[in-house]
Write a protein that holds these residues in place. Sequence first.
Motif, short mmCIF file in Angstrom:
data_model
loop_
_atom_site.label_atom_id
_atom_site.label_comp_id
_atom_site.label_asym_id
_atom_site.label_seq_id
_atom_site.Cartn_x
_atom_site.Cartn_y
_atom_site.Cartn_z
N GLY A 25 -43.28 -47.83 -165.81
CA GLY A 25 -44.67 -47.42 -165.59
C GLY A 25 -45.47 -48.54 -164.93
O GLY A 25 -44.91 -49.51 -164.42
N ASP A 26 -46.77 -48.40 -164.94
CA ASP A 26 -47.64 -49.40 -164.33
C ASP A 26 -47.63 -50.68 -165.15
O ASP A 26 -47.64 -50.63 -166.38
N VAL A 27 -47.62 -51.82 -164.44
CA VAL A 27 -47.62 -53.13 -165.10
C VAL A 27 -48.69 -53.98 -164.44
O VAL A 27 -48.70 -54.14 -163.22
N THR A 28 -49.60 -54.52 -165.24
CA THR A 28 -50.64 -55.40 -164.71
C THR A 28 -50.22 -56.85 -164.96
O THR A 28 -49.90 -57.22 -166.09
N LEU A 29 -50.21 -57.64 -163.87
CA LEU A 29 -49.78 -59.03 -163.93
C LEU A 29 -50.81 -59.92 -163.24
O LEU A 29 -51.58 -59.46 -162.38
N THR A 30 -50.77 -61.20 -163.57
CA THR A 30 -51.66 -62.19 -162.96
C THR A 30 -50.86 -63.03 -161.97
O THR A 30 -49.79 -63.55 -162.30
N GLU A 55 -45.24 -65.03 -157.31
CA GLU A 55 -44.82 -65.39 -158.66
C GLU A 55 -45.96 -64.99 -159.59
O GLU A 55 -47.13 -65.22 -159.28
N PHE A 56 -45.60 -64.40 -160.72
CA PHE A 56 -46.59 -63.95 -161.68
C PHE A 56 -46.48 -64.75 -162.97
O PHE A 56 -45.39 -65.19 -163.34
N GLU A 57 -47.60 -64.92 -163.66
CA GLU A 57 -47.57 -65.53 -164.97
C GLU A 57 -46.81 -64.60 -165.92
O GLU A 57 -46.96 -63.38 -165.83
N LYS A 58 -45.99 -65.16 -166.76
CA LYS A 58 -45.25 -64.42 -167.79
C LYS A 58 -44.27 -63.39 -167.21
O LYS A 58 -43.98 -62.39 -167.86
N ALA A 59 -43.78 -63.60 -166.00
CA ALA A 59 -42.76 -62.71 -165.41
C ALA A 59 -41.58 -63.56 -164.98
O ALA A 59 -41.76 -64.67 -164.47
N LYS A 60 -40.38 -63.05 -165.17
CA LYS A 60 -39.17 -63.80 -164.84
C LYS A 60 -38.81 -63.72 -163.36
O LYS A 60 -38.16 -64.62 -162.84
#
Length: 110
Positions: A25-30, A55-60
């Motif tokens: 589903g939808d994922v909001t990232l910084t 690159e996103f915070e808290k994403a691998k």
Amino acid sequence: MSTAFDGRASEMRDSPWLASEDLDGDVTLTIKQCHLHQNVEFEAGRKKPKVFTLEFEKAKRQLVLNGTNRKTLQAKFGNNVQDWKGKQVTLYVQPGIRVGRETKNGIRIR
């Protein structure tokens, strides 16, 4: 030696790049940083001399920026990539995207 695995199927991929199968589903990232990678080899030996990613915070994994997503980011946050840092974006899966001769699911930014 083996261990039981009961994670997500997308974790079985050995890739640094975000793919549509990684999203439920939808994922909001910084946005943490924009990167330039040179001489990148993708699956099946496909090579590109330059690849830009987010690159996103808290994403691998990082999102490879295609033209559509780059233009969306420009429209939302301006032409200066440094201004994108710290901004939130929502990623979603869009089916039916033409990639060469194939039709696939792709990640889009909202």
